[in-house]
Scaffold this active site. Sequence first.
Site, short mmCIF file in Angstrom:
data_model
loop_
_atom_site.label_atom_id
_atom_site.label_comp_id
_atom_site.label_asym_id
_atom_site.label_seq_id
_atom_site.Cartn_x
_atom_site.Cartn_y
_atom_site.Cartn_z
N GLN A 171 23.75 18.93 -7.30
CA GLN A 171 24.04 18.92 -5.85
C GLN A 171 23.89 17.34 -5.23
O GLN A 171 23.09 16.71 -4.76
CB GLN A 171 22.55 19.59 -5.40
CG GLN A 171 22.20 20.86 -5.79
CD GLN A 171 20.94 21.31 -5.70
OE1 GLN A 171 19.95 20.63 -6.03
NE2 GLN A 171 20.58 22.31 -4.75
N ASP A 203 17.11 22.08 5.89
CA ASP A 203 16.77 22.03 4.35
C ASP A 203 16.60 20.56 3.97
O ASP A 203 17.66 19.67 4.55
CB ASP A 203 17.54 22.54 3.48
CG ASP A 203 17.11 22.45 1.81
OD1 ASP A 203 16.09 22.97 1.38
OD2 ASP A 203 17.83 21.76 1.13
N LEU A 208 18.63 12.40 4.46
CA LEU A 208 20.03 12.20 4.86
C LEU A 208 20.49 10.94 4.91
O LEU A 208 21.80 11.15 4.33
CB LEU A 208 20.12 12.85 6.29
CG LEU A 208 19.66 14.35 6.72
CD1 LEU A 208 19.96 14.69 8.21
CD2 LEU A 208 20.06 15.21 5.66
N GLU A 245 12.29 20.89 7.34
CA GLU A 245 11.60 20.99 6.17
C GLU A 245 11.65 19.47 5.66
O GLU A 245 12.21 19.15 4.83
CB GLU A 245 12.52 21.82 4.93
CG GLU A 245 11.62 22.16 3.78
CD GLU A 245 12.27 21.45 2.37
OE1 GLU A 245 11.65 21.71 1.49
OE2 GLU A 245 13.34 21.05 2.30
C1 NOJ Z 1 13.90 22.72 -0.51
C2 NOJ Z 1 14.24 24.23 -0.91
O1 NOJ Z 1 13.08 24.79 -0.61
C3 NOJ Z 1 14.26 24.43 -2.43
O2 NOJ Z 1 14.08 25.56 -2.87
C4 NOJ Z 1 15.58 23.49 -2.83
O3 NOJ Z 1 15.52 23.63 -4.37
C5 NOJ Z 1 15.51 22.17 -2.35
N1 NOJ Z 1 15.29 22.06 -1.02
C6 NOJ Z 1 16.77 21.63 -2.75
O4 NOJ Z 1 17.79 22.25 -1.56
#
Ligand code: NOJ
Length: 547
Positions: A171, A203, A208, A245
């Site tokens: 990622q 997310d 960032l 988040e």
């Molecule tokens: C937070 C998400 O809740 C989680 O499931 C994910 O693996 C990470 N962000 C990375 O995107």
Amino acid sequence: MTNDALWYKDAIIYELPVKSFCDGNADGIGDFKGLHEKLDYLQALGVNCLWLLPFFPSPLKDDGYDIAAYTSVHPAYGTLDDFKAFLDAAHARGMRVVIELVLNHTSDQHPWFQRARSAPPGSPERDYYVWSDTDRRFEGVRIIFVDAERSNWTWDPVAQAYYWHRFFHHQPDLNYDNPAVVREMLAVLDFWLDMGVDGLRLDAVPYLVEREHTSCENLPETHALIKAIRRHVDAATPGRMLLAEANQLPADVRAYFGDGDECHMAYHFPVMPRIFMGLHAEDRQPIVDAMEQTPPIPENCQWALFLRNHDELTLEMVTDDERDYMYLAYSLDPQARLNLGIRRRLAPLVGNNRRRIELLNALLFSFPGTPIVYYGDEIGMGDNLYLGDRNGVRTPMQWTGDRNAGFSRADAARLYSPLITDPVYGYPAVNVEAEESDTASLLHWMRNMIRLRRQFKVFGRGTIEFLSPANRKVLAYVRRYRDDIILCVANLSRTVQPAELDLGAFDGMVPVEMLGYTEFPAIGSLPYFLTLGPYGFYWFELQRPGR
Ligand code: NOJ
Ligand code: CA
């Protein structure tokens, strides 16, 4: 649906992975067709906002948080038309829909990354991601998935350079210093908001922007970017909601509201583990401390409250002592631990104790903020600690005691995940159909509580003041909004407890218990005396006599 721009303050959110909810085409994977068919169930539950986990094309190495295309639907879940049909049907039932905007990173399979790795260094294409010749830049930045990754840098043999990633090595983090990346993401956001999506969960938003000699978290440049996103949303599609988040300390989470000009909502990460601590310690102090340390937030902002979600119960932002305490209290089986957290569902966390489950939900529904219910927790579903990563809390929804729990008509071998089959939580014992026909079930209780909560705006909009009865096993608080006053009293312990409450400020008022609409003796000048059963709780509406 109301036109109120602050709709998210009165919402009850239901979080669900499309793949886990209902399989409409019998291929073993949940999809939009299946979800569409289950909207009646969600409406009957009383939730009025659905939060969908990522459903975009993806190699699914992080369950879809590794996105390979931002503006389409993973073929296993259906088509864009299926999504639109679902969205319209949800809206027709008065339910709003929040989806994921994964800003921080893409999958390494995304065409942007494939293009970047072979583009010349310094070119705009290459600059979509964060590259380095060494793995020594941004030294000291913490690793989040500590059980899976050793570094935030991974060597790319094609690019002949390292790329930066805060999560899995597949990622890569996008480079927000590149204006082209910002433009791309605004276009993604427009695509979904123009379609009618009501909110976006941002997310992993603290990560960032990166800068040398910092933690690379919560940087001013990141906040500037969120403000720009907010201005864009307000100008183009006002009334839509942004949810941050940000798993951070209270003061740092607070910053994601800005002056009411960043995110509308943010998860209340700090209070969640303290609720579990207070329950285990049978002591209100951790909960009261966490709530009192919660900074005030702007008028147009709202906390998102949750007990459990699709990730491990995170213990990243508690002290070492608190983390040790939580591990001992809630994960004696080391298999339940993952990264800095505990991968269990709500029911197994609390030993399947119905009274504890109800108490925790009563707190969730009466604390200041918008509650989020994680799919399956409304029927007391269990988990499977042996499925790897966080998959144990993402098993198929248990609809019936029939084949494949009524989730899918596919061959059992084809299901995306095994079902829960143990004698306590297995689908023959725990399922929607059985609980619908049992008026004493957890499902009926949840429906009742959700309905009750929705009748009183004070829960979503009011203030909170804690009382301090001598008995610390009792948690008591007053919620107020305009003329409405609600008194909540909870017994965090396994035994009967007395509580003497100083309700002098409400002298002459009559507490009316809200579940049974039962009048209690009027409040006088003496301390108000209550007895609470094990894990018992009361919600009282304080009424003026003769009202
Ligand atoms: C937070 C998400 O809740 C989680 O499931 C994910 O693996 C990470 N962000 C990375 O995107
Ligand atoms: Ca399917």
